[in-house]
Write a protein that holds these residues in place. Structure first.
Motif, mmCIF file in Angstrom:
data_model
loop_
_atom_site.group_PDB
_atom_site.id
_atom_site.type_symbol
_atom_site.label_atom_id
_atom_site.label_comp_id
_atom_site.label_asym_id
_atom_site.label_seq_id
_atom_site.Cartn_x
_atom_site.Cartn_y
_atom_site.Cartn_z
ATOM 1 N N PHE A 15 21.165 61.078 24.490
ATOM 2 C CA PHE A 15 21.847 61.694 23.344
ATOM 3 C C PHE A 15 22.913 62.674 23.823
ATOM 4 O O PHE A 15 24.046 62.673 23.308
ATOM 5 C CB PHE A 15 20.838 62.403 22.444
ATOM 6 C CG PHE A 15 21.456 63.463 21.579
ATOM 7 C CD1 PHE A 15 22.241 63.120 20.486
ATOM 8 C CD2 PHE A 15 21.271 64.812 21.873
ATOM 9 C CE1 PHE A 15 22.840 64.105 19.700
ATOM 10 C CE2 PHE A 15 21.859 65.802 21.091
ATOM 11 C CZ PHE A 15 22.651 65.447 20.000
ATOM 12 N N TRP A 57 28.574 57.565 14.265
ATOM 13 C CA TRP A 57 27.622 56.509 13.928
ATOM 14 C C TRP A 57 27.780 55.279 14.829
ATOM 15 O O TRP A 57 26.816 54.539 15.035
ATOM 16 C CB TRP A 57 27.781 56.102 12.464
ATOM 17 C CG TRP A 57 27.267 57.148 11.541
ATOM 18 C CD1 TRP A 57 27.985 58.122 10.910
ATOM 19 C CD2 TRP A 57 25.899 57.367 11.172
ATOM 20 N NE1 TRP A 57 27.163 58.926 10.159
ATOM 21 C CE2 TRP A 57 25.868 58.479 10.295
ATOM 22 C CE3 TRP A 57 24.706 56.728 11.480
ATOM 23 C CZ2 TRP A 57 24.698 58.963 9.741
ATOM 24 C CZ3 TRP A 57 23.528 57.208 10.931
ATOM 25 C CH2 TRP A 57 23.523 58.306 10.071
ATOM 26 N N ILE A 60 25.834 55.897 18.068
ATOM 27 C CA ILE A 60 24.420 56.021 17.709
ATOM 28 C C ILE A 60 23.820 54.650 17.445
ATOM 29 O O ILE A 60 22.741 54.319 17.949
ATOM 30 C CB ILE A 60 24.259 56.937 16.479
ATOM 31 C CG1 ILE A 60 24.521 58.395 16.867
ATOM 32 C CG2 ILE A 60 22.868 56.796 15.873
ATOM 33 C CD1 ILE A 60 24.587 59.340 15.697
ATOM 34 N N LEU A 61 24.519 53.838 16.661
ATOM 35 C CA LEU A 61 24.000 52.511 16.335
ATOM 36 C C LEU A 61 23.986 51.585 17.554
ATOM 37 O O LEU A 61 23.137 50.703 17.660
ATOM 38 C CB LEU A 61 24.827 51.895 15.208
ATOM 39 C CG LEU A 61 24.724 52.606 13.852
ATOM 40 C CD1 LEU A 61 25.685 51.979 12.844
ATOM 41 C CD2 LEU A 61 23.293 52.551 13.317
ATOM 42 N N ARG A 65 20.134 54.113 18.637
ATOM 43 C CA ARG A 65 19.265 53.658 17.548
ATOM 44 C C ARG A 65 17.969 53.050 18.087
ATOM 45 O O ARG A 65 16.880 53.320 17.570
ATOM 46 C CB ARG A 65 20.025 52.638 16.705
ATOM 47 C CG ARG A 65 19.251 52.028 15.566
ATOM 48 C CD ARG A 65 20.186 51.141 14.763
ATOM 49 N NE ARG A 65 20.732 50.084 15.592
ATOM 50 C CZ ARG A 65 20.238 48.854 15.664
ATOM 51 N NH1 ARG A 65 19.192 48.535 14.935
ATOM 52 N NH2 ARG A 65 20.783 47.945 16.436
ATOM 53 N N ILE A 68 15.524 55.793 19.628
ATOM 54 C CA ILE A 68 14.790 56.648 18.685
ATOM 55 C C ILE A 68 13.452 56.022 18.325
ATOM 56 O O ILE A 68 12.477 56.721 18.053
ATOM 57 C CB ILE A 68 15.640 56.884 17.415
ATOM 58 C CG1 ILE A 68 16.912 57.653 17.774
ATOM 59 C CG2 ILE A 68 14.858 57.669 16.364
ATOM 60 C CD1 ILE A 68 17.900 57.757 16.633
ATOM 61 N N TYR A 81 13.399 57.458 10.923
ATOM 62 C CA TYR A 81 14.375 57.172 11.970
ATOM 63 C C TYR A 81 15.796 57.465 11.491
ATOM 64 O O TYR A 81 16.641 57.902 12.272
ATOM 65 C CB TYR A 81 14.248 55.720 12.428
ATOM 66 C CG TYR A 81 12.940 55.436 13.126
ATOM 67 C CD1 TYR A 81 12.511 56.246 14.171
ATOM 68 C CD2 TYR A 81 12.130 54.373 12.745
ATOM 69 C CE1 TYR A 81 11.306 56.008 14.816
ATOM 70 C CE2 TYR A 81 10.917 54.126 13.380
ATOM 71 C CZ TYR A 81 10.516 54.953 14.418
ATOM 72 O OH TYR A 81 9.319 54.720 15.053
ATOM 73 N N PHE A 82 16.051 57.214 10.213
ATOM 74 C CA PHE A 82 17.385 57.520 9.681
ATOM 75 C C PHE A 82 17.650 59.022 9.730
ATOM 76 O O PHE A 82 18.781 59.437 10.006
ATOM 77 C CB PHE A 82 17.527 57.011 8.248
ATOM 78 C CG PHE A 82 18.871 57.339 7.635
ATOM 79 C CD1 PHE A 82 19.981 56.588 7.961
ATOM 80 C CD2 PHE A 82 19.008 58.417 6.768
ATOM 81 C CE1 PHE A 82 21.225 56.893 7.419
ATOM 82 C CE2 PHE A 82 20.240 58.730 6.215
ATOM 83 C CZ PHE A 82 21.347 57.957 6.540
ATOM 84 N N TYR A 84 16.626 61.070 11.976
ATOM 85 C CA TYR A 84 16.998 61.356 13.363
ATOM 86 C C TYR A 84 18.436 60.903 13.648
ATOM 87 O O TYR A 84 19.201 61.611 14.317
ATOM 88 C CB TYR A 84 16.021 60.674 14.332
ATOM 89 C CG TYR A 84 14.791 61.505 14.607
ATOM 90 C CD1 TYR A 84 14.561 62.035 15.861
ATOM 91 C CD2 TYR A 84 13.870 61.764 13.600
ATOM 92 C CE1 TYR A 84 13.432 62.805 16.128
ATOM 93 C CE2 TYR A 84 12.742 62.532 13.846
ATOM 94 C CZ TYR A 84 12.526 63.047 15.104
ATOM 95 O OH TYR A 84 11.414 63.822 15.347
ATOM 96 N N GLN A 85 18.789 59.736 13.164
ATOM 97 C CA GLN A 85 20.166 59.259 13.352
ATOM 98 C C GLN A 85 21.163 60.200 12.679
ATOM 99 O O GLN A 85 22.216 60.521 13.239
ATOM 100 C CB GLN A 85 20.307 57.850 12.795
ATOM 101 C CG GLN A 85 19.548 56.790 13.568
ATOM 102 C CD GLN A 85 19.647 55.415 12.935
ATOM 103 O OE1 GLN A 85 20.626 55.098 12.273
ATOM 104 N NE2 GLN A 85 18.634 54.597 13.124
ATOM 105 N N ALA A 89 24.177 62.330 14.343
ATOM 106 C CA ALA A 89 25.567 62.193 13.874
ATOM 107 C C ALA A 89 26.145 63.555 13.512
ATOM 108 O O ALA A 89 27.305 63.861 13.845
ATOM 109 C CB ALA A 89 25.616 61.258 12.663
#
Length: 512
Positions: A15, A57, A60-61, A65, A68, A81-82, A84-85, A89
């Motif tokens: 991260f 994003w 991250i994706l 992703r 996580i 999980y969203f 955390y994303q 972001a």
């Protein structure tokens, strides 16, 4: 101890690396292409906020992703999980947004000049201190416009732009701006009253405006404000060369203080975000199975991103749905790159790019009935229509077939556009909602006449109530073109009735 080490190695350190890389990449990209070379044809609000908001994003994706999922987050897995994303972001986006203010202002020095005309020689400079200048107050050119803002377009913002010419020069203008915010929920009579009060107050203030009360000037970059001043100039000269015009905005603060605390806050905001993520990573336990699958490079069993990308694949199962969704997205991106405001383009801007209005259509511009179906009045407008389109067309494509669905979508959209100009004399209408309501008209017909099997009809009634019912209700409250909605809904219901009369058994077979 091994769990903490694993979390650091597999989640937290990646991260940090991705975050720092993303922040550095965008700042170098922006500084090089926009500030240094001036070849990035995007407005400042996109570069300063919307791209920094959306950019994190992507890495991250792509890279984070899957990592996580190593964390055993309680509750509904996808929602957890969203969160955390989203936190990742935000930890990237905030310092990127703050840094835009810093690099944009720190990259230029203050140029002290004796004559206003010398600004033309300093094409790549932004800040100027002019020792002596005079303004032709009586030759100022006004332009008034309005934009909505806020969640659900709750606010209505009036803007008055006054371009005032400097004496003894051409194409350099002193920009004066007035603005006022009112609620967009008040009735039209109140809006007109507030508008008139705003204009009267602004005119009185401008009569006593002190043009010499200025510490330095800032040259306006590519922005909505610059567009407003250019529109003021075009009122007098439609063949104006827009690129040659220089708009100077007076600044009353001390030049050395323009940066404020933005530089330390770049690092401070990232540090705060990194600490929050550290706590979020350390709290949950490790999901040993997910860790094992990750190390073996196994794909996720349930992957929402993969499902969404598959849904948007024009060669996949839902060809027509994907094509219609992509067309609306692509047209919106073209609008943004053409300079339209991403949140709230003005009616004039929408009309120029292909919006629907009675006068233009009745004078031969019939193509607007079609083009307006793919134009949207902002990001929220597009997002809501994409949801409605995706849900509606996915219920119909297997019943109708891809080609027939697209044809009916276009027919309903055109009929909805005709309903809009029949009902509204001077309203600029845009959006896919008329065509989408046409699809919901078909769904209504297929539900009423029992084309869908019993187990589906409860879902279709719920969908009709949630999307069509709520949209029509908001239309009655104002700000939405219900004429197009009803035109699309009725035309879709009639087309659905015709299809049922001519081919009911085959439709029922397809629906089942």
């Amino acid at each position: 101890m091994n769990n903490i080490k694993t979390k650091f190695q597999e989640v937290y350190i990646p991260f940090l690396i991705v975050s720092i890389g993303t922040i550095l990449f965008y700042n170098i990209f922006r500084w090089t292409l926009d500030i240094k070379l001036g070849i990035l044809p995007l407005k400042e609000n996109l570069l300063n906020f919307w791209i920094p908001f959306a950019l994190p994003w992507i890495p991250i994706l792509i890279w984070l992703r899957r990592r996580i999922r190593i964390l055993n987050i309680r509750g509904k897995r996808d929602n957890g999980y969203f969160v955390y994303q989203f936190a990742m972001a935000a930890a990237m986006a905030v310092p990127i947004i703050i840094s835009q203010n810093y690099i944009e202002k720190s990259s230029f020095d203050l140029n002290e000049i004796s004559s206003i005309s010398k600004i033309k020689e300093l094409k790549k400079e932004k800040y100027f201190k002019i020792t002596s200048f005079d303004i032709d107050h009586n030759s100022s050119l006004p332009y008034v416009t309005a934009r909505t803002s806020g969640r659900n377009n709750d606010n209505l913002n009036f803007y008055l732009y006054l371009a005032c010419p400097f004496e003894n020069t051409s194409s350099i203008w002193y920009g004066v701006e007035y603005k006022k915010n009112v609620s967009n929920r008040i009735n039209e009579q109140r809006k007109n009253s507030e508008y008139r009060a705003f204009i009267n107050k602004s005119e009185k203030e401008f009569k006593t405006y002190d043009f010499q009360d200025v510490e330095y000037f800032e040259r306006l970059g590519y922005s909505d404000d610059r567009d407003g001043f250019i529109e003021a100039l075009k009122e007098k000269n439609e063949s104006l060369n827009e690129k040659e015009q220089i708009i100077l905005i007076p600044k009353k603060d001390v030049f050395e203080e323009r940066l404020g605390n933005s530089f330390p806050w770049i690092f401070g905001s990232f540090g705060i975000g990194a600490l929050i993520l550290l706590a979020m990573v350390l709290i949950p336990k490790i999901d040993e199975k997910e860790l094992s699958d990750f190390k073996k490079n196994k794909p996720l069993k349930e992957d929402d991103l993969k499902d969404i990308l598959g849904f948007l694949n024009p060669m996949g199962e839902n060809k027509a749905t994907a094509i219609l969704l992509l067309l609306n997205i692509i047209v919106f991106l073209i609008m943004i790159f053409d300079g339209l405001n991403i949140v709230s383009p003005t009616p004039k801007e929408l009309l120029e790019i292909g919006g629907n209005r009675r006068f233009e259509v009745m004078n031969g511009e019939y193509w607007r009935l079609f083009s307006s179906m793919f134009i949207h009045g902002g990001l929220l407008h597009l997002f809501m229509n994409l949801i409605g389109l995706g849900l509606g067309s996915s219920l119909l494509e297997n019943v109708l077939g891809s080609v027939k669905l697209i044809i009916i979508y276009i027919i309903c959209g055109i009929l909805a556009s005709l309903a809009s100009i029949y009902w509204h004399e001077n309203t600029v209408s845009v959006g896919a909602s008329g065509a989408i309501f046409g699809l919901y008209g078909l769904i209504l017909a297929f539900t009423v006449f029992k084309i869908y099997p019993n187990y589906m009809r409860g879902m279709t009634w719920m969908l009709l109530g949630l999307y069509a019912g709520v949209s029509l209700l908001f239309g009655f409250l104002g700000g939405i073109d219900n004429a197009a909605h009803f035109g699309g809904l009725i035309s879709g219901f009639v087309i659905g009735g015709i299809l049922i009369l001519t081919n009911k058994e085959q439709l029922k077979k397809n629906a089942s």
